[in-house]
Motif scaffolding. Structure first.
Motif, PDB file in Angstrom:
ATOM      1  N   LEU A  79       0.544  -8.111  -4.249  1.00 62.56           N
ATOM      2  CA  LEU A  79       0.268  -7.371  -5.480  1.00 62.56           C
ATOM      3  C   LEU A  79      -0.726  -6.247  -5.171  1.00 62.56           C
ATOM      4  CD1 LEU A  79       0.581  -7.214  -8.594  1.00 62.56           C
ATOM      5  CD2 LEU A  79      -1.367  -8.777  -8.746  1.00 62.56           C
ATOM      6  N   PRO A  80      -0.305  -4.969  -5.345  1.00 64.56           N
ATOM      7  CA  PRO A  80      -1.232  -3.860  -5.093  1.00 64.56           C
ATOM      8  C   PRO A  80      -2.435  -3.924  -6.046  1.00 64.56           C
ATOM      9  CG  PRO A  80       1.025  -3.077  -5.259  1.00 64.56           C
ATOM     10  CD  PRO A  80       1.035  -4.490  -5.728  1.00 64.56           C
ATOM     11  N   LEU A  81      -3.592  -3.653  -5.513  1.00 62.43           N
ATOM     12  CA  LEU A  81      -4.838  -3.689  -6.302  1.00 62.43           C
ATOM     13  C   LEU A  81      -5.274  -2.241  -6.553  1.00 62.43           C
ATOM     14  CD1 LEU A  81      -7.025  -5.528  -7.503  1.00 62.43           C
ATOM     15  CD2 LEU A  81      -8.199  -5.444  -5.303  1.00 62.43           C
TER      16      LEU A  81
ATOM     17  N   ILE B 231      -4.421   3.009  -5.398  1.00 61.58           N
ATOM     18  CA  ILE B 231      -4.319   1.722  -4.703  1.00 61.58           C
ATOM     19  C   ILE B 231      -5.484   1.600  -3.749  1.00 61.58           C
ATOM     20  CG2 ILE B 231      -2.910   0.287  -3.194  1.00 61.58           C
ATOM     21  CD1 ILE B 231      -0.451   1.729  -4.285  1.00 61.58           C
ATOM     22  N   ILE B 232      -6.274   0.556  -3.997  1.00 59.62           N
ATOM     23  CA  ILE B 232      -7.457   0.367  -3.166  1.00 59.62           C
ATOM     24  C   ILE B 232      -7.356  -0.875  -2.271  1.00 59.62           C
ATOM     25  CG2 ILE B 232      -8.961   1.522  -4.824  1.00 59.62           C
ATOM     26  CD1 ILE B 232      -9.811  -1.255  -5.800  1.00 59.62           C
ATOM     27  N   GLY B 233      -6.332  -1.703  -2.532  1.00 58.21           N
ATOM     28  CA  GLY B 233      -6.191  -2.915  -1.727  1.00 58.21           C
ATOM     29  C   GLY B 233      -4.968  -3.704  -2.151  1.00 58.21           C
ATOM     30  N   VAL B 234      -4.881  -4.918  -1.592  1.00 52.97           N
ATOM     31  CA  VAL B 234      -3.700  -5.783  -1.850  1.00 52.97           C
ATOM     32  C   VAL B 234      -4.184  -7.210  -2.043  1.00 52.97           C
ATOM     33  CG1 VAL B 234      -1.566  -6.728  -0.899  1.00 52.97           C
ATOM     34  CG2 VAL B 234      -2.153  -4.314  -0.512  1.00 52.97           C
TER      35      VAL B 234
ATOM     36  N   MET C  45       0.830  -1.198   0.000  1.00 53.45           N
ATOM     37  CA  MET C  45       0.000   0.000   0.000  1.00 53.45           C
ATOM     38  C   MET C  45       0.866   1.248   0.000  1.00 53.45           C
ATOM     39  SD  MET C  45      -3.278  -0.675  -0.116  1.00 53.45           S
ATOM     40  CE  MET C  45      -4.032   0.818   0.562  1.00 53.45           C
ATOM     41  N   ALA C  46       2.003   1.192   0.687  1.00 54.62           N
ATOM     42  CA  ALA C  46       2.872   2.365   0.773  1.00 54.62           C
ATOM     43  C   ALA C  46       3.760   2.500  -0.458  1.00 54.62           C
ATOM     44  CB  ALA C  46       3.727   2.281   2.039  1.00 54.62           C
ATOM     45  N   SER C  47       4.283   1.390  -0.962  1.00 57.48           N
ATOM     46  CA  SER C  47       5.234   1.462  -2.078  1.00 57.48           C
ATOM     47  C   SER C  47       4.552   1.421  -3.436  1.00 57.48           C
ATOM     48  CB  SER C  47       6.231   0.299  -1.984  1.00 57.48           C
ATOM     49  OG  SER C  47       5.560  -0.953  -2.143  1.00 57.48           O
ATOM     50  N   GLY C  48       3.393   0.779  -3.500  1.00 62.86           N
ATOM     51  CA  GLY C  48       2.714   0.641  -4.786  1.00 62.86           C
ATOM     52  C   GLY C  48       3.382  -0.371  -5.691  1.00 62.86           C
TER      53      GLY C  48
END
Length: 502
Positions: free
Chosen positions: A186-188, A195-198, A159-162
């Motif tokens: 995997l960033p979603l 970014i809305i989730g992982v 979430m922080a790095s994307g």
């Protein structure tokens, strides 16, 4: 034994032959084994490097498979982001279709769904430690671990790095009774690319270790995979996965070579080191874990290091067996050579043994001991022939000595007879001289009386008396003269006989 060896020429010659062959064999075997060991070691090292390359490729293929499965689900999921129930379906499908995946989590940032403050889907295999490709019961849950997902690194880091990356989801969490996992995060991103989730896809490290261990090329070899901080990602003993660093373990063992090998691995170098572990000599071949570059794959490296650990017995096992076999063959061969040489040499020395026995009989006086003829032209055959000639010469000399002995005995008998005759003649001579002496004493005394009487005559003595005395002296002198002439004649006769005898 020394007495037996000193008395047996065949044993000494056999031992000398065997000793010479042993020296030659030791030198030959030493040179051959030196180069054999070198070739075996080089071949084993080359095989170990190839195995390490294959292991790294195998691990990378598993990771790539998980990454591609996660990517495929990502694109399949995008049209259904507004449907929370669809998250269970896609997560379950990913776990079912990829045998390496033991769990899949989809978590959204708080407030993404208005009806739910926090939303997370976690689907995992009930028997996550099972063998790959074997179906197991799949469980749906709403949480992972013992802390909110918003505080876990597998969610917060992407979430922080994307960026998509591999993480240990259990870092900073209670690890008791939890299987070590490796998670691809995997960033979603939503429709506005925010970014809305992982998406988190879990791999069981125990399962990964079993997969890698199944491909080992020797009985006791094993593979290890270290994270950048030295923790074990792959290890045949599951209790070391993500729980103990290799550097701490090597220092605990107190082996400087093992510590140096771990430090070299963590520095990103490739090579090998020899070290000891629990009394066993080990070789560790290591290299940095390089991922295959594929379009769409994140180019960042993981900082991992892979190693193949081989016991020296595995590397040199066949060589050591060959060494034992060669030693056994050499010892048996030398023993067979000794007995063969002793049999052949003893057979060749039979004439010498026979000549020795014949010489003993001859020394005991049996000069006619038969010595068989020899048709051999070598030194032993010539010796046997010369021994026959010596025996014949000795027999001839003994015959001459017997004849000479008989002649000497005859001459000795003649000498004994002559000696007895000489002694008899000596006694007769002494008797004769005694008799003659007695016969000459009376005339000599008479002559002495008459001479004494004549010296006492004077002018008054009758001439007839004087004439009588003179006549008696003359007669007595004649008698003595005759006795002396007879003695002289006898002496001349004895000298003549002695001269004729000589």
């Amino acid at each position: 034994m020394p007495k037996f060896i000193s008395r047996a020429l065949s044993v000494r010659i056999s031992l000398m032959v065997v000793f010479s062959m042993a020296i030659l064999l030791v030198v030959t075997m030493s040179i051959m084994l030196h180069y054999s060991k070198k070739a075996v070691r080089e071949e084993a090292f080359h095989k170990a490097v190839q195995t390490l390359e294959g292991t790294v490729s195998n691990i990378d293929n598993i990771l790539l498979s998980v990454e591609q499965s996660a990517g495929n689900m990502y694109f399949s999921l995008l049209p259904h982001l507004d449907n929370p129930d669809a998250m269970y379906t896609y997560s379950r499908k990913l776990v079912e279709t990829n045998p390496y995946v033991v769990g899949c989590a989809i978590a959204f940032k708080p407030g993404y769904y208005q009806s739910r403050d926090k939303f997370m889907v976690y689907v995992h295999r009930a028997d996550s430690a099972g063998v790959p490709y074997v179906s197991s019961f799949i469980v749906n849950e709403k949480e992972f671990g013992n802390r909110p997902y918003t505080e876990q690194s597998w969610f917060t880091t992407p979430m922080a790095s994307g960026k998509s990356e591999w993480l240990n989801p259990l870092v900073g969490m209670e690890k008791a009774h939890m299987e070590p996992l490796l998670t691809f995060c995997l960033p979603l991103r939503g429709k506005d690319h925010s970014i809305i989730g992982v998406i988190g896809v879990n791999i069981s490290l125990s399962q990964l270790s079993r997969i890698i261990s199944a491909t080992k090329t020797s009985k006791n070899s094993y593979c290890v995979l270290l994270d950048c901080d030295g923790t074990f990602i792959v290890h045949p003993f599951g209790n070391k996965l993500m729980r103990e660093t290799a550097l701490a373990l090597s220092r605990k063992m107190g082996d400087e070579a093992a510590t140096d090998a771990v430090e070299t691995m963590l520095s990103g170098e490739a090579g090998y080191r020899k070290f000891r572990l629990e009394g066993n000599e080990l070789y560790g071949f290591f290299k940095p874990f390089k991922r295959v570059s594929i379009t769409g794959r994140p180019p960042t490296e993981l900082g991992w290091s892979a190693a193949i650990v081989y016991p020296e017995a595995d590397i040199l096992g066949e060589y050591n067996n060959l060494l034992y076999y060669m030693h056994a063959i050499a010892i048996i061969g030398l023993l067979l050579l000794f007995f063969l040489c002793r049999t052949v040499i003893r057979h060749r020395l039979n004439p010498l043994i026979m000549l020795s026995e014949k010489a003993k009989l001859i020394a005991e006086g049996n000069y006619n001991a038969p010595i068989p003829d020899s048709n051999k032209l070598d030194e032993i055959g010539r010796l046997q022939k010369n021994f026959q000639l010596m025996q014949q010469s000795l027999n001839n000399q003994m015959s001459e000595l017997d004849k000479l002995k008989i002649t000497m005995q005859g001459r000795s008998e003649v000498l004994r007879i002559a000696y007895r005759q000489a002694r008899k003649a000596q006694r007769m001579k002494m008797a004769f001289l005694h008799n003659m002496t007695n016969q000459m004493v009376a005339p000599a005394k008479a002559i002495f009386r008459n001479v004494s009487a004549l010296t006492e005559t004077d002018s008054t003595t009758d001439k007839k008396e004087i004439v009588r005395l003179v006549n008696e002296i003359h007669e007595y002198s004649k008698t003595i003269t005759e006795q002396l002439n007879s003695f002289i004649s006898m002496s001349d006769e004895e000298r003549r006989k002695e001269a004729d005898h000589v």
